[in-house]
Every structure is written in C-alpha cells, then in structure tokens.
Design a protein around this motif. Structure first.
Motif, mmCIF file in Angstrom:
data_model
loop_
_atom_site.group_PDB
_atom_site.id
_atom_site.type_symbol
_atom_site.label_atom_id
_atom_site.label_comp_id
_atom_site.label_asym_id
_atom_site.label_seq_id
_atom_site.Cartn_x
_atom_site.Cartn_y
_atom_site.Cartn_z
ATOM 1 N N SER A 93 0.939 -0.959 0.446
ATOM 2 C CA SER A 93 0.075 0.142 -0.210
ATOM 3 C C SER A 93 0.639 1.350 0.142
ATOM 4 N N LYS A 94 2.337 1.325 1.463
ATOM 5 C CA LYS A 94 2.539 2.714 0.318
ATOM 6 C C LYS A 94 4.079 2.796 -0.290
ATOM 7 N N ALA A 95 3.861 1.631 -0.794
ATOM 8 C CA ALA A 95 4.892 1.350 -2.987
ATOM 9 C C ALA A 95 4.146 1.984 -3.879
ATOM 10 N N GLY A 96 2.303 1.725 -3.792
ATOM 11 C CA GLY A 96 1.343 2.020 -4.500
ATOM 12 C C GLY A 96 1.692 3.224 -4.351
ATOM 13 N N PHE A 97 1.107 4.146 -3.138
ATOM 14 C CA PHE A 97 0.843 5.428 -3.146
ATOM 15 C C PHE A 97 2.560 6.794 -3.578
ATOM 16 N N ILE A 98 3.276 6.007 -2.713
ATOM 17 C CA ILE A 98 5.152 6.794 -2.863
ATOM 18 C C ILE A 98 5.158 6.490 -4.887
ATOM 19 N N THR A 99 4.865 5.664 -5.258
ATOM 20 C CA THR A 99 4.345 5.293 -6.952
ATOM 21 C C THR A 99 3.491 6.394 -7.429
ATOM 22 N N GLY A 100 2.693 6.484 -7.020
ATOM 23 C CA GLY A 100 1.323 7.761 -7.113
ATOM 24 C C GLY A 100 2.151 9.132 -7.246
ATOM 25 N N LEU A 101 3.535 9.222 -6.579
ATOM 26 C CA LEU A 101 3.959 10.512 -6.478
ATOM 27 C C LEU A 101 4.385 10.793 -7.822
ATOM 28 N N SER A 102 4.565 9.726 -8.675
ATOM 29 C CA SER A 102 5.058 10.512 -10.330
ATOM 30 C C SER A 102 4.313 10.999 -11.402
ATOM 31 N N VAL A 103 2.385 11.275 -11.172
ATOM 32 C CA VAL A 103 1.565 12.481 -11.387
ATOM 33 C C VAL A 103 2.514 13.743 -11.280
ATOM 34 N N ILE A 104 2.864 13.971 -9.625
ATOM 35 C CA ILE A 104 3.314 15.051 -9.378
ATOM 36 C C ILE A 104 4.227 15.584 -10.159
ATOM 37 N N ILE A 105 5.363 14.578 -10.199
ATOM 38 C CA ILE A 105 6.678 14.842 -10.852
ATOM 39 C C ILE A 105 6.196 15.228 -12.591
#
Length: 302
Positions: A93-105
């Motif tokens: 779950s943590k990995a999923g949300f951190i990966t989601g940071l790509s939408v900001i990057i």
C-alpha cells in the motif's frame, strides 16, 4: 468519444497495475525481483509477437524507433527494478502511494526536460505531495525506510516514461515501440540480476510455486503486454498530464487490493498522507497562473 474510450482503457491499466502490487510482492518471496522482472517482460514479448503482421516484418524498424524504444525501456527498467526491490522492504500500500508521486513529478520534469512554462499550481501540488509522502512514510513505527526511498526512485523513472511516451508515441507503430521497450527492460533486468542477485538458494521448485506462477501469468499478460500496448497506443490521443492523472488511481487500487488480500491497514497519519498525495495529484491538474503568458503546454488539459 475516442478520448473517452482512451481514458477508460488507461483507467483499466491503472486498475491492473494497482491490483498486481500484492501478487508481485508474494512472488518475489521465492524468486529474486530482478530475475522475476526479466522473465515477466520476456513472456510479455512472446505474447505480443503473434500480433505482428507478416507484412510489417518487411518494414525494418528505423534507428529512431529503436532509440526511442530503448530509452523508454530504460526508464521502465528504472521504475520496475526499484519498485520490485523496494517491495522487499516496504508494504504494497505504501509502495502504491509513493509510486503515485510520479503524477506530480511529470509536470515538474516537463519544465526541465521539455522546457514547458512553469505554472504556479505545479509547485503547490509538489509541496502538498511532499507533505503527504512525509506523513505516509512516518505512519509506520520505523518511519521512512529503505524500501520507501527505492520506490521514490521508481516514481521518477515512471514519470520520465510517461513524458517520453507522450513525445514518441505519435511518431511510431505502437506495437513495435512496445516490443522494443519491453525487450530492453527484460535484457537490463537479466543483466542486473546476474550481477546483483544471489542464485545459490534458488531451486526449480521456487519457480513452480503457486504465487510465482499466478504472478508471472497476470503480470506478463495483463500488467505488461496489454498495459503498455494500451498506454503506447492511447497516449497518442490524450495529454501526458491527463494520463498521469488517470494513473493516479493506481495507488488507490493498490491500497484496496492490499486491504482485501493481505489485511494491510494504514495508521491515521498514513491515511492523511494518502489523502494529501491524492489531493496533490488532482491539484496538479487545476488551471494555474503561469509565470509568463505563453502557448498552452503539452501538459495543459486537452
């Protein structure tokens, strides 16, 4: 209608990627992660090859297509290598949300790489996302761990992949471009596996474990062959920022899957952090005031 169909297809991709976080995490308990990735992407190529028309084989892929596919494959390799290894040290779950940071990057890197004019809203979303990542990372007793940092690098790799897919997808045959990048990931994963991973404890029985077989079948077909062909094909009719926003649903699907299959739960701070990150993903797409008047950038909504 075409854009709506494209958005729906890309949302399905986000669902598949989010749902496979758990099965990958279970599989790499038996098979080293880089080796798993190499096999996964090789199987995906084999699944796509029958769709290459015989007439197309006479048209030799250009050097430009090969370069573009290799570059996309390199960014994918960075993303999946760091993500899969990161899953050894953090929760899905943590990995999923951190990966989601790509939408900001994505919009931030587009300023540096594609020279897009910066928008004030981009920086606001980055700050919100950073706060969310901090809250999410300290939600566990051990705080920010090694796995979280690895997955953050993976997010950068995926962001670069989205940016350059938007740049190259319109110029080349989507099937050839997909196969080239998948082959690149498979080769780089195998080389890295031979260098960094220990094979001394691996046996034939590890590869026939139920979790490994299920993970290879689901990820090679749905999460790799289908997913990347769909992304390469439909990112030609929509913007990179719109794709990134749709992919923001991936960590949501990952958290839901982790809850249903593993019973993983985030603390109150973790849930607030997830909310901040998801808000940042949405804020990144709000119309902002540019620093200078300019033509709409590639990352403005269509």
């Amino acid at each position: 209608m075409k854009k709506l169909y494209a958005d729906g297809s890309l949302l399905f991709v986000a669902f598949i990627w989010g749902a496979t976080f758990v099965v990958v995490q279970q599989a790499i308990a038996f098979v080293p992660p880089l080796l798993f990735n190499s096999i996964r992407f090789l199987l995906a190529i084999l699944l796509l090859l029958p769709f290459v028309k015989r007439s197309s084989l006479h048209n030799k892929p250009s050097n430009t297509l090969l370069f573009s596919g290799i570059l996309l494959g390199f960014f994918l390799f960075i993303g999946y290598a760091f993500q899969t290894v990161g899953l050894l040290f953090t929760t899905s779950s943590k990995a999923g949300f951190i990966t989601g940071l790509s939408v900001i990057i994505v919009p931030l890197l587009s300023i540096l790489i594609l020279k897009d004019k910066p928008r004030s809203i981009v920086f606001l979303s980055a700050i919100i996302g950073a706060i969310g990542l901090y809250l999410l990372s300290i939600s566990d007793l051990n705080g920010l761990n090694f796995g979280d940092l690895l997955v953050l690098v993976c997010a950068i790799g995926f962001a670069l992949h989205i940016i350059y897919t938007g740049k190259y997808a319109k110029n080349f045959n989507p099937l050839f471009l997909t196969i080239t990048q998948l082959l690149t990931v498979s080769i780089l994963s195998l080389i890295s596996s031979l260098i960094f991973e220990d094979y001394s404890h691996i046996t034939y029985h590890d590869f026939i474990q139920r979790d490994v077989i299920i993970a290879l079948l689901t990820t090679s077909f749905l999460a790799t062959a289908v997913a990347f062909f769909v992304q390469t094909k439909y990112q030609r009719v929509t913007s990179a920022a719109r794709v990134a926003l749709i992919f923001a649903m991936e960590p949501v699907f990952a958290a839901i899957t982790a809850y249903l299959m593993l019973g993983e739960r985030l603390t109150e701070k973790g849930m607030i952090g997830c909310l901040f990150i998801f808000t940042a993903m949405l804020v990144a797409e709000l119309p902002g005031i540019p620093f200078k008047k300019s033509k709409p950038s590639l990352y403005e909504k269509a």
